[in-house]
Each structure stands twice: as structure tokens, then as C-alpha cells.
Design an enzyme around this catalytic site. Structure first.
Site, PDB file in Angstrom:
ATOM      1  N   ASP A 285       0.886  -1.168   0.000  1.00 31.80           N
ATOM      2  CA  ASP A 285       0.000   0.000   0.000  1.00 31.80           C
ATOM      3  C   ASP A 285       0.920   1.212   0.000  1.00 31.80           C
ATOM      4  O   ASP A 285       1.586   1.502   1.000  1.00 31.80           O
ATOM      5  CB  ASP A 285      -0.899  -0.003   1.242  1.00 31.80           C
ATOM      6  CG  ASP A 285      -1.800   1.224   1.327  1.00 31.80           C
ATOM      7  OD1 ASP A 285      -1.683   2.131   0.471  1.00 31.80           O
ATOM      8  OD2 ASP A 285      -2.622   1.304   2.268  1.00 31.80           O
ATOM      9  N   VAL A 286       0.987   1.923  -1.105  1.00 27.36           N
ATOM     10  CA  VAL A 286       1.955   3.011  -1.232  1.00 27.36           C
ATOM     11  C   VAL A 286       1.668   4.169  -0.286  1.00 27.36           C
ATOM     12  O   VAL A 286       2.535   5.031  -0.074  1.00 27.36           O
ATOM     13  CB  VAL A 286       2.040   3.536  -2.686  1.00 27.36           C
ATOM     14  CG1 VAL A 286       2.548   2.446  -3.622  1.00 27.36           C
ATOM     15  CG2 VAL A 286       0.704   4.087  -3.159  1.00 27.36           C
TER      16      VAL A 286
ATOM     17  N   LYS B  64      -4.381  14.477  -9.694  1.00 26.98           N
ATOM     18  CA  LYS B  64      -3.552  14.332 -10.889  1.00 26.98           C
ATOM     19  C   LYS B  64      -2.903  15.659 -11.289  1.00 26.98           C
ATOM     20  O   LYS B  64      -1.794  15.681 -11.843  1.00 26.98           O
ATOM     21  CB  LYS B  64      -4.378  13.751 -12.040  1.00 26.98           C
ATOM     22  CG  LYS B  64      -4.754  12.284 -11.810  1.00 26.98           C
ATOM     23  CD  LYS B  64      -3.526  11.409 -11.580  1.00 26.98           C
ATOM     24  CE  LYS B  64      -3.862   9.931 -11.482  1.00 26.98           C
ATOM     25  NZ  LYS B  64      -2.661   9.087 -11.311  1.00 26.98           N
TER      26      LYS B  64
ATOM     27  N   TYR C  13     -10.429  13.365  -8.078  1.00 26.34           N
ATOM     28  CA  TYR C  13      -9.426  12.717  -8.932  1.00 26.34           C
ATOM     29  C   TYR C  13      -8.579  13.742  -9.671  1.00 26.34           C
ATOM     30  O   TYR C  13      -7.341  13.663  -9.681  1.00 26.34           O
ATOM     31  CB  TYR C  13     -10.117  11.787  -9.914  1.00 26.34           C
ATOM     32  CG  TYR C  13      -9.176  11.017 -10.811  1.00 26.34           C
ATOM     33  CD1 TYR C  13      -8.433   9.950 -10.309  1.00 26.34           C
ATOM     34  CD2 TYR C  13      -9.028  11.353 -12.151  1.00 26.34           C
ATOM     35  CE1 TYR C  13      -7.562   9.242 -11.132  1.00 26.34           C
ATOM     36  CE2 TYR C  13      -8.170  10.645 -12.982  1.00 26.34           C
ATOM     37  CZ  TYR C  13      -7.439   9.601 -12.475  1.00 26.34           C
ATOM     38  OH  TYR C  13      -6.575   8.896 -13.285  1.00 26.34           O
TER      39      TYR C  13
END
Length: 259
Positions: free
Chosen positions: A65-66, A160, A156
């Protein structure tokens, strides 16, 4: 491509979609990869399938899990033990929480923890290993969604957009170490997740999605992308063929953002 054969990469989210296509391309070019992915089943299956095709143990998997710094430290250490070092990093892991202003605190925290902090943590802990080797290359997966407005995509798109500018800042900070940092910004990609969404929510197969004016029609080439088309751009930026490119946000979007 020059600079992939014999090199060692960590690919987060490397067991599915774009990440898997990147892993496959790295191996096809003679490189080695550590898959850091949260999905145990996909990770193990991907390793078996890619190594079987390559005829060698070119890929390993470490459940990661980053957003958990200790997990990132673990996968970096495992990569060094398995392969001897780290030359390249591809930050592909992401969560897709598409919400507008109604997003909850929990939704905001989860998407920012994975999509922004997760990439930053992987860079933080991979860079010292790259410094010991005198150079390195990092590719962050951003999105055209970080450069445009889309209805109901606030969460989102914000993450980004952060990745796009984080890439520039990292490139500036790491240039003196011989470490290049770039981002790939895909258009709509026809991967398993998108296929499920289009079939379940919109009742469309790929041909229908490609011909729809608000999906494929938003791209100059009139279609969505295969994951392998995005992977080709990622591996190019990793390679020595892109030795004079850093701080770049490469659009791989069939002209979407030019329209």
C-alpha cells in the site's frame, strides 16, 4: 530501447492495467521489475505469467500500500535484496474516487494519500538507491484529468494536477543527482476497470465507447487507448533514448487536450 536491458525498476500498481503493461514492456526490453501492488492475487498471477513468458525470473511481487511509508520502505529494501539495486521507478498505483464537492473527508484523505503522498513516498525512498548508482529515471503517471475540468471529478482531477506539478519540482530537485523525473498523462484507456465501468454503468462495449462522441470522440484519433500504448511512452521516458528529457508532462491522449 537503450538503457532498459539489465536495469532494475520498481513499478507500483504493476499487476494491473497500465502498470502491468509497463512491467511486461520492461521485461521484453531485457529489464527486471519489482511489482508493488496492493492486490495479492493479481500480483502473484502477473509474476507467474510474465516470468513464464520471459523464461527467467525477471519479475518479483511485493504486496504494497503506497500510502503506508513502512510498506514503501519494505518494497524498496526487498528490491535491493532481490536484484541488487534500483535504477528506475514507475509510479502507477492510484485509486479512482470520482467525487465532486460532496466528497467526504475520508474520500479526500484516501485519494490524496495514495495518488499524491504515495508517489512522493516512493520517490523519497527510491532516490537514495538511485544515488548510489549515479543516475536514475522516474516516471509518474498523471492524467489528462489533471489539466482539464470534468464534471464530478474534483477529487481525482485535483490529485492528478498535483502529480503534474510535483513531477516538475522533483525534476528540478533531482537533476543534480543525474535523476530524470517525467510524467505521462494518458487519455482514456480501455483497461479492465474501464471495461467494467462502461459495461455496468453505461451498457457499452469498447466499439460503442470508441464511437461515442463523449468518450472516443473526445480524442482526435476517435478511440480509447490500449494499456500497451501508454506503456510504450512510459518505457521510452525511462530509457536512455530520453536522456535529455526531464520535468516533462507528456500527453499520450490521441490529441484530447489539443482539441
Amino acid at each position: 530501447m537503450r538503457g532498459i536491458n539489465g536495469k532494475i525498476a520498481v513499478v507500483t500498481g504493476g499487476a494491473q492495467g497500465i502498470g502491468r503493461a509497463v512491467t511486461e514492456r520492461i521485461v521484453a526490453e531485457g529489464g527486471n521489475a519489482m511489482i508493488a501492488d496492493s492486490n495479492m492475487d493479481h500480483g502473484k498471477r502477473t509474476v507467474d505469467e510474465i516470468n513464464g513468458q520471459a523464461g527467467r525470473a525477471a519479475v518479483c511481487f511485493h504486496p504494497t500500500d503506497v500510502a503506508d511509508e513502512s510498506a514503501v520502505i519494505d518494497v524498496i529494501g526487498r528490491t535491493v535484496r532481490e536484484f541488487g539495486g534500483i535504477d528506475q521507478l514507475v509510479n502507477c498505483a492510484a485509486v479512482f474516487i470520482m467525487r465532486g464537492i460532496e466528497a467526504t473527508v475520508e474520500e479526500w484523505r484516501r485519494i490524496m494519500d495514495v495518488n499524491i503522498m504515495g508517489q512522493a513516498l516512493c520517490v523519497k525512498h527510491a532516490v537514495p538507491e538511485m544515488r548510489t548508482r549515479g543516475a536514475g529515471s522516474i516516471v509518474n503517471i498523471a492524467s489528462i484529468s489533471g489539466h482539464i475540468a470534468q464534471p464530478g471529478y474534483l477529487t481525482y482531477n485535483a490529485t492528478k494536477a498535483a502529480v503534474a506539478n510535483m513531477t516538475r519540482c522533483m525534476a528540478m530537485d533531482l537533476a543534480c543527482d543525474g535523476i530524470r523525473v517525467n510524467a505521462v498523462n494518458p487519455g482514456t484507456v480501455w483497461n479492465k476497470n474501464n471495461e467494467r465501468y462502461h459495461r455496468a454503468e453505461l451498457g457499452m462495449n469498447r466499439a460503442q465507447a470508441d464511437s461515442h462522441p463523449e468518450i472516443g470522440g473526445k480524442h482526435m484519433l476517435g478511440r480509447t487507448a490500449d494499456p500497451e500504448e501508454i506503456a510504450a511512452a512510459v518505457v521510452f521516458l525511462l530509457s536512455d533514448e530520453a536522456s535529455y528529457i526531464t520535468g516533462e508532462n507528456l500527453m499520450v491522449d490521441a490529441g484530447y487536450t489539443a482539441m
